[in-house]
Design a protein around this motif. Structure first.
Motif, PDB file in Angstrom:
ATOM      1  N   PRO A   1      59.591  44.367 -10.410  1.00  0.00           N
ATOM      2  CA  PRO A   1      60.169  42.921 -10.908  1.00  0.00           C
ATOM      3  C   PRO A   1      59.889  43.053 -12.408  1.00  0.00           C
ATOM      4  O   PRO A   1      59.026  43.505 -13.051  1.00  0.00           O
TER       5      PRO A   1
ATOM      6  N   THR B   1      63.479  38.512 -14.855  1.00  0.00           N
ATOM      7  CA  THR B   1      63.647  37.903 -13.483  1.00  0.00           C
ATOM      8  C   THR B   1      62.876  36.755 -13.405  1.00  0.00           C
ATOM      9  O   THR B   1      62.923  35.937 -12.348  1.00  0.00           O
TER      10      THR B   1
ATOM     11  N   GLY C   1      69.025  40.149  -1.872  1.00  0.00           N
ATOM     12  CA  GLY C   1      68.571  41.624  -2.457  1.00  0.00           C
ATOM     13  C   GLY C   1      66.981  41.340  -2.837  1.00  0.00           C
ATOM     14  O   GLY C   1      66.774  41.380  -4.134  1.00  0.00           O
TER      15      GLY C   1
ATOM     16  N   GLY D   1      64.119  42.691  -2.675  1.00  0.00           N
ATOM     17  CA  GLY D   1      63.464  43.952  -3.285  1.00  0.00           C
ATOM     18  C   GLY D   1      61.813  43.869  -2.858  1.00  0.00           C
ATOM     19  O   GLY D   1      61.472  43.663  -1.566  1.00  0.00           O
TER      20      GLY D   1
ATOM     21  N   ALA E   1      59.948  39.519  -4.975  1.00  0.00           N
ATOM     22  CA  ALA E   1      59.471  38.654  -6.031  1.00  0.00           C
ATOM     23  C   ALA E   1      59.851  37.675  -6.195  1.00  0.00           C
ATOM     24  O   ALA E   1      59.184  36.497  -6.125  1.00  0.00           O
ATOM     25  N   ILE E   2      61.311  37.342  -6.009  1.00  0.00           N
ATOM     26  CA  ILE E   2      61.852  35.899  -6.424  1.00  0.00           C
ATOM     27  C   ILE E   2      61.597  34.918  -5.421  1.00  0.00           C
ATOM     28  O   ILE E   2      60.835  33.911  -5.433  1.00  0.00           O
TER      29      ILE E   2
ATOM     30  N   ASP F   1      67.689  41.789   2.402  1.00  0.00           N
ATOM     31  CA  ASP F   1      67.994  43.074   1.875  1.00  0.00           C
ATOM     32  C   ASP F   1      68.581  44.126   2.644  1.00  0.00           C
ATOM     33  O   ASP F   1      68.609  43.983   3.949  1.00  0.00           O
ATOM     34  N   ALA F   2      69.280  45.016   2.156  1.00  0.00           N
ATOM     35  CA  ALA F   2      70.144  45.894   2.996  1.00  0.00           C
ATOM     36  C   ALA F   2      69.230  47.340   3.028  1.00  0.00           C
ATOM     37  O   ALA F   2      69.305  48.169   3.944  1.00  0.00           O
ATOM     38  N   SER F   3      67.885  47.023   2.280  1.00  0.00           N
ATOM     39  CA  SER F   3      67.038  48.309   2.236  1.00  0.00           C
ATOM     40  C   SER F   3      65.829  47.987   3.067  1.00  0.00           C
ATOM     41  O   SER F   3      65.196  47.143   2.892  1.00  0.00           O
TER      42      SER F   3
ATOM     43  N   ALA G   1      62.554  48.361   1.159  1.00  0.00           N
ATOM     44  CA  ALA G   1      62.412  47.008   0.461  1.00  0.00           C
ATOM     45  C   ALA G   1      61.724  46.140   1.425  1.00  0.00           C
ATOM     46  O   ALA G   1      60.732  45.704   0.747  1.00  0.00           O
TER      47      ALA G   1
ATOM     48  N   HIS H   1      70.185  42.608   6.197  1.00  0.00           N
ATOM     49  CA  HIS H   1      71.415  42.323   6.071  1.00  0.00           C
ATOM     50  C   HIS H   1      72.060  42.851   4.751  1.00  0.00           C
ATOM     51  O   HIS H   1      71.524  42.718   3.563  1.00  0.00           O
ATOM     52  N   ASP H   2      73.316  43.217   4.977  1.00  0.00           N
ATOM     53  CA  ASP H   2      74.272  43.613   3.929  1.00  0.00           C
ATOM     54  C   ASP H   2      75.000  42.416   3.275  1.00  0.00           C
ATOM     55  O   ASP H   2      75.570  41.987   4.262  1.00  0.00           O
ATOM     56  N   LEU H   3      74.924  42.293   2.016  1.00  0.00           N
ATOM     57  CA  LEU H   3      75.578  41.164   1.367  1.00  0.00           C
ATOM     58  C   LEU H   3      77.066  41.225   1.601  1.00  0.00           C
ATOM     59  O   LEU H   3      77.852  40.019   1.431  1.00  0.00           O
TER      60      LEU H   3
ATOM     61  N   ILE I   1      69.809  52.183  -4.511  1.00  0.00           N
ATOM     62  CA  ILE I   1      70.369  50.818  -4.078  1.00  0.00           C
ATOM     63  C   ILE I   1      70.102  49.613  -5.029  1.00  0.00           C
ATOM     64  O   ILE I   1      70.780  48.792  -4.759  1.00  0.00           O
TER      65      ILE I   1
HETATM   66  C1  LIG Z   1      68.122  44.522  -8.892  1.00  0.00           C
HETATM   67  S1  LIG Z   1      66.965  44.717  -7.203  1.00  0.00           S
HETATM   68  C2  LIG Z   1      66.489  43.278  -7.046  1.00  0.00           C
HETATM   69  C3  LIG Z   1      64.898  43.198  -6.433  1.00  0.00           C
HETATM   70  C4  LIG Z   1      64.399  41.751  -6.660  1.00  0.00           C
HETATM   71  N1  LIG Z   1      64.974  40.607  -6.200  1.00  0.00           N
HETATM   72  C5  LIG Z   1      63.959  41.696  -7.972  1.00  0.00           C
HETATM   73  O1  LIG Z   1      64.535  40.848  -8.696  1.00  0.00           O
HETATM   74  O2  LIG Z   1      62.971  42.438  -8.625  1.00  0.00           O
HETATM   75  C6  LIG Z   1      68.561  44.407  -6.070  1.00  0.00           C
HETATM   76  C7  LIG Z   1      68.094  44.308  -4.511  1.00  0.00           C
HETATM   77  O3  LIG Z   1      69.258  44.417  -3.914  1.00  0.00           O
HETATM   78  C8  LIG Z   1      69.128  45.124  -2.610  1.00  0.00           C
HETATM   79  N2  LIG Z   1      70.622  45.625  -2.195  1.00  0.00           N
HETATM   80  C9  LIG Z   1      71.575  46.472  -3.008  1.00  0.00           C
HETATM   81  N3  LIG Z   1      72.712  46.199  -2.053  1.00  0.00           N
HETATM   82  C10 LIG Z   1      72.472  45.295  -1.359  1.00  0.00           C
HETATM   83  C11 LIG Z   1      73.548  44.920  -0.387  1.00  0.00           C
HETATM   84  N4  LIG Z   1      74.799  45.278  -0.217  1.00  0.00           N
HETATM   85  N5  LIG Z   1      73.177  43.816   0.593  1.00  0.00           N
HETATM   86  C12 LIG Z   1      71.763  43.610   0.411  1.00  0.00           C
HETATM   87  N6  LIG Z   1      71.081  43.825  -0.426  1.00  0.00           N
HETATM   88  C13 LIG Z   1      71.356  44.799  -1.310  1.00  0.00           C
HETATM   89  C14 LIG Z   1      68.526  46.478  -3.204  1.00  0.00           C
HETATM   90  O4  LIG Z   1      67.776  47.090  -2.095  1.00  0.00           O
HETATM   91  C15 LIG Z   1      67.484  45.840  -4.065  1.00  0.00           C
HETATM   92  O5  LIG Z   1      66.278  45.248  -3.253  1.00  0.00           O
END
Ligand SMILES: C[S@@+](CC[C@H](N)C(=O)[O-])C[C@H]1O[C@@H](n2cnc3c(N)ncnc32)[C@H](O)[C@@H]1O
Length: 279
Positions: free
Chosen positions: A94, A98, A121, A123, A126-127, A144-146, A149, A171-173, A211
């Protein structure tokens, strides 16, 4: 080796590896090697001899940092607003900017009885975790897609004992964000363009999950899908790259958002954008 000698040695090793904050980081790593003692205590014991175990542990931590592994991964935790979050290579560390995303999000939740929030997303979580920590009645769905994470976010949720008000969903956004009439959609999406990855610091480029960093179009996908996921009058708050503000503002206006506002980070760079979905 005494504590004082160890600090001088560590500072030298880290400075040679190109780390700007070598002295501070040597202190933090030595404190960790000495059974997680407080950094300030080291200065009361500069002449004390390190135990062989502490010396060996310290050298191992220095070697990791000299390979430019991020300090937050080595320490295993990192501060974010009022929280200390578990951090490791499963998710992005984080960042201070952010924290401004959270601040702007909280402003829009102020006065809303039991707000519902979607964190896209998440991660480390944090948020999502900072929002429920600072808004006593907020409920957050964090996607999150990961898988990695999400596992780390789950550990943070359990450690902080905030279970019940945060729901973690894989879930994938790019598949959309549903039609749940959220009060707020918040996101720090990946926004490094694929061709820019080589320009990043080694700590980021070589250690943080790709990712979490690299994407082409994630910001647009969140802004677009949020038009369906928000209730009329709801807000979207997005972290953006410093050169993205004009483009994202244009996109939000084209999509029909109103009342745009851009906020700078501590260095004066435009890093957060918010807008209201009025329809
Ligand atoms: C920049 S990080 C932010 C993490 C956290 N929210 C933070 O601010 O510290 C982006 C996050 O988006 C997730 N992500 C990337 N592509 C994605 C997708 N297509 N669908 C959902 N999550 C995704 C990544 O796995 C990662 O955890």
């Amino acid at each position: 080796m005494t504590v004082g000698e160890a600090l001088a040695h560590g500072t030298h090793v880290l400075a040679e590896a190109g780390i700007d904050t070598a002295r501070l980081e040597a202190e933090l790593l030595l404190a960790k090697a000495c059974d997680d003692c407080a950094r300030a205590l080291l200065y009361m014991e500069l002449r004390r001899e390190l135990t062989p175990e502490a010396e060996e542990g310290y050298e191992a931590l220095l070697a990791r940092r000299a390979r430019r592994e991020p300090l937050a991964y080595i320490l295993g935790h990192w501060g974010f607003r009022r929280l200390t979050l578990k951090t490791d290579k499963r998710a992005l560390i984080p960042r201070p900017e952010t924290e401004i995303v959270v601040e702007r999000a909280l402003e829009h939740l102020d006065g809303v009885g039991e707000p519902t929030v979607l964190d896209v997303g998440t991660g480390t979580g944090a948020i999502a975790l900072a929002i429920v920590d600072e808004h006593p009645r907020a409920r957050v769905t964090a996607i999150d897609a990961s898988e990695d994470a999400l596992a780390l976010a789950r550990e943070n949720l359990d450690l902080l004992g905030i279970n019940g008000r945060v729901r973690l969903v894989e879930h994938d956004l790019t598949e959309g964000l549903g039609h749940d009439a959220f009060d707020l959609v918040v996101s720090n999406p990946p926004y490094v363009e694929p061709e820019d990855i080589e320009t990043l610091q080694p700590e980021v480029r070589d250690w943080e999950p790709r990712i979490a960093l690299v994407s082409h179009g994630a910001t647009e996908a969140v802004a677009r899908a949020a038009t369906e996921a928000l209730r009329p009058g709801g807000w979207v708050v997005l972290e953006i790259a410093e050169n993205q503000a004009a483009n994202v503002a244009g996109l939000l206006r084209d999509l029909g958002y109103e009342h745009l506002r851009v906020s700078p980070d501590m260095a004066g760079r435009d890093r957060v954008i918010e807008a209201q979905w009025s329809r």
